[in-house]
Scaffold this motif. Sequence first.
Motif, PDB file in Angstrom:
ATOM      1  N   ALA A  17       0.508   4.682  -6.657  1.00  0.00           N
ATOM      2  CA  ALA A  17       1.878   5.156  -6.431  1.00  0.00           C
ATOM      3  C   ALA A  17       2.440   4.584  -5.131  1.00  0.00           C
ATOM      4  CB  ALA A  17       1.901   6.677  -6.402  1.00  0.00           C
ATOM      5  N   SER A  18       1.643   4.591  -4.084  1.00  0.00           N
ATOM      6  CA  SER A  18       2.080   4.070  -2.794  1.00  0.00           C
ATOM      7  C   SER A  18       2.371   2.580  -2.878  1.00  0.00           C
ATOM      8  CB  SER A  18       0.991   4.333  -1.751  1.00  0.00           C
ATOM      9  OG  SER A  18       1.283   3.670  -0.559  1.00  0.00           O
ATOM     10  N   THR A  19       1.502   1.846  -3.551  1.00  0.00           N
ATOM     11  CA  THR A  19       1.674   0.405  -3.688  1.00  0.00           C
ATOM     12  C   THR A  19       2.894   0.083  -4.546  1.00  0.00           C
ATOM     13  OG1 THR A  19      -0.703   0.098  -3.445  1.00  0.00           O
ATOM     14  CG2 THR A  19       0.525  -1.727  -4.386  1.00  0.00           C
ATOM     15  N   ALA A  20       3.120   0.852  -5.597  1.00  0.00           N
ATOM     16  CA  ALA A  20       4.289   0.632  -6.447  1.00  0.00           C
ATOM     17  C   ALA A  20       5.579   0.864  -5.660  1.00  0.00           C
ATOM     18  CB  ALA A  20       4.239   1.550  -7.659  1.00  0.00           C
ATOM     19  N   LYS A  21       5.553   1.823  -4.759  1.00  0.00           N
ATOM     20  CA  LYS A  21       6.737   2.164  -3.963  1.00  0.00           C
ATOM     21  C   LYS A  21       7.015   1.117  -2.888  1.00  0.00           C
ATOM     22  CE  LYS A  21       8.643   5.867  -1.109  1.00  0.00           C
ATOM     23  NZ  LYS A  21       8.388   7.197  -0.554  1.00  0.00           N
ATOM     24  N   THR A  22       5.965   0.648  -2.210  1.00  0.00           N
ATOM     25  CA  THR A  22       6.140  -0.237  -1.056  1.00  0.00           C
ATOM     26  C   THR A  22       5.935  -1.719  -1.365  1.00  0.00           C
ATOM     27  OG1 THR A  22       3.818  -0.083  -0.383  1.00  0.00           O
ATOM     28  CG2 THR A  22       5.347   1.578   0.514  1.00  0.00           C
ATOM     29  N   VAL A  24       3.108  -3.072  -1.097  1.00  0.00           N
ATOM     30  CA  VAL A  24       2.102  -3.485  -0.115  1.00  0.00           C
ATOM     31  C   VAL A  24       0.800  -2.730  -0.359  1.00  0.00           C
ATOM     32  CG1 VAL A  24       1.514  -3.444   2.335  1.00  0.00           C
ATOM     33  CG2 VAL A  24       3.835  -4.028   1.635  1.00  0.00           C
ATOM     34  N   LEU A  25      -0.300  -3.460  -0.297  1.00  0.00           N
ATOM     35  CA  LEU A  25      -1.629  -2.862  -0.372  1.00  0.00           C
ATOM     36  C   LEU A  25      -2.242  -2.982   1.024  1.00  0.00           C
ATOM     37  CD1 LEU A  25      -3.504  -1.630  -2.551  1.00  0.00           C
ATOM     38  CD2 LEU A  25      -4.495  -3.886  -2.818  1.00  0.00           C
ATOM     39  N   THR A  26      -2.380  -1.857   1.701  1.00  0.00           N
ATOM     40  CA  THR A  26      -2.866  -1.872   3.088  1.00  0.00           C
ATOM     41  C   THR A  26      -4.383  -2.041   3.128  1.00  0.00           C
ATOM     42  OG1 THR A  26      -3.230   0.507   3.193  1.00  0.00           O
ATOM     43  CG2 THR A  26      -1.013  -0.292   3.748  1.00  0.00           C
ATOM     44  N   LEU A  27      -4.879  -2.267   4.325  1.00  0.00           N
ATOM     45  CA  LEU A  27      -6.324  -2.378   4.520  1.00  0.00           C
ATOM     46  C   LEU A  27      -7.010  -1.073   4.124  1.00  0.00           C
ATOM     47  CD1 LEU A  27      -8.734  -4.034   5.490  1.00  0.00           C
ATOM     48  CD2 LEU A  27      -8.270  -3.215   7.807  1.00  0.00           C
ATOM     49  N   ALA A  28      -6.412   0.043   4.497  1.00  0.00           N
ATOM     50  CA  ALA A  28      -6.982   1.343   4.132  1.00  0.00           C
ATOM     51  C   ALA A  28      -7.016   1.514   2.611  1.00  0.00           C
ATOM     52  CB  ALA A  28      -6.180   2.471   4.770  1.00  0.00           C
ATOM     53  N   GLY A  32     -10.229   2.016   0.180  1.00  0.00           N
ATOM     54  CA  GLY A  32     -10.258   3.084  -0.819  1.00  0.00           C
ATOM     55  C   GLY A  32     -10.592   2.556  -2.196  1.00  0.00           C
ATOM     56  N   LEU A  33     -10.024   1.413  -2.557  1.00  0.00           N
ATOM     57  CA  LEU A  33     -10.329   0.808  -3.853  1.00  0.00           C
ATOM     58  C   LEU A  33     -11.775   0.334  -3.912  1.00  0.00           C
ATOM     59  CD1 LEU A  33      -7.061  -1.196  -4.550  1.00  0.00           C
ATOM     60  CD2 LEU A  33      -7.786   0.971  -5.577  1.00  0.00           C
ATOM     61  N   MET A  34     -12.266  -0.195  -2.805  1.00  0.00           N
ATOM     62  CA  MET A  34     -13.665  -0.632  -2.765  1.00  0.00           C
ATOM     63  C   MET A  34     -14.592   0.559  -2.999  1.00  0.00           C
ATOM     64  SD  MET A  34     -15.767  -2.669   0.204  1.00  0.00           S
ATOM     65  CE  MET A  34     -15.632  -1.341   1.390  1.00  0.00           C
ATOM     66  N   ALA A  35     -14.296   1.673  -2.350  1.00  0.00           N
ATOM     67  CA  ALA A  35     -15.105   2.876  -2.554  1.00  0.00           C
ATOM     68  C   ALA A  35     -14.993   3.352  -3.998  1.00  0.00           C
ATOM     69  CB  ALA A  35     -14.658   3.980  -1.605  1.00  0.00           C
ATOM     70  N   LYS A  63       1.811  -7.473  -1.903  1.00  0.00           N
ATOM     71  CA  LYS A  63       1.354  -8.171  -0.701  1.00  0.00           C
ATOM     72  C   LYS A  63       0.210  -7.408  -0.047  1.00  0.00           C
ATOM     73  CE  LYS A  63       4.652 -11.114  -1.118  1.00  0.00           C
ATOM     74  NZ  LYS A  63       4.357 -12.271  -1.889  1.00  0.00           N
ATOM     75  N   LEU A  64      -0.673  -8.134   0.614  1.00  0.00           N
ATOM     76  CA  LEU A  64      -1.780  -7.523   1.341  1.00  0.00           C
ATOM     77  C   LEU A  64      -1.435  -7.432   2.820  1.00  0.00           C
ATOM     78  CD1 LEU A  64      -4.810  -9.377  -0.260  1.00  0.00           C
ATOM     79  CD2 LEU A  64      -3.852  -7.165  -0.886  1.00  0.00           C
ATOM     80  N   HIS A  65      -1.638  -6.266   3.404  1.00  0.00           N
ATOM     81  CA  HIS A  65      -1.406  -6.058   4.839  1.00  0.00           C
ATOM     82  C   HIS A  65      -2.579  -5.341   5.443  1.00  0.00           C
ATOM     83  CE1 HIS A  65       2.922  -7.060   5.472  1.00  0.00           C
ATOM     84  NE2 HIS A  65       2.781  -7.225   4.184  1.00  0.00           N
TER      85      HIS A  65
END
Length: 65
Positions: A17-22, A24-28, A32-35, A63-65
Amino acid sequence: MPIQLQLIPGAVAEIHASTAKTGVLTLADRYGLMAAVMDESLTEEERRTIDRLLKAVQRGQVKLH
């Protein structure tokens, strides 16, 4: 001793949801996805959501940030 990763319920949906809105896929988010990927109890829907996020990154839609 192996590291225990505990995925927060709803974390994959929140990252999506956050990525769809912004857009951007943050480091955090990536950690989280790795976990999540290492969590053996992921549902099929969560796995498909992660796949969609990764494909969006490949296509340049996220985008990755």
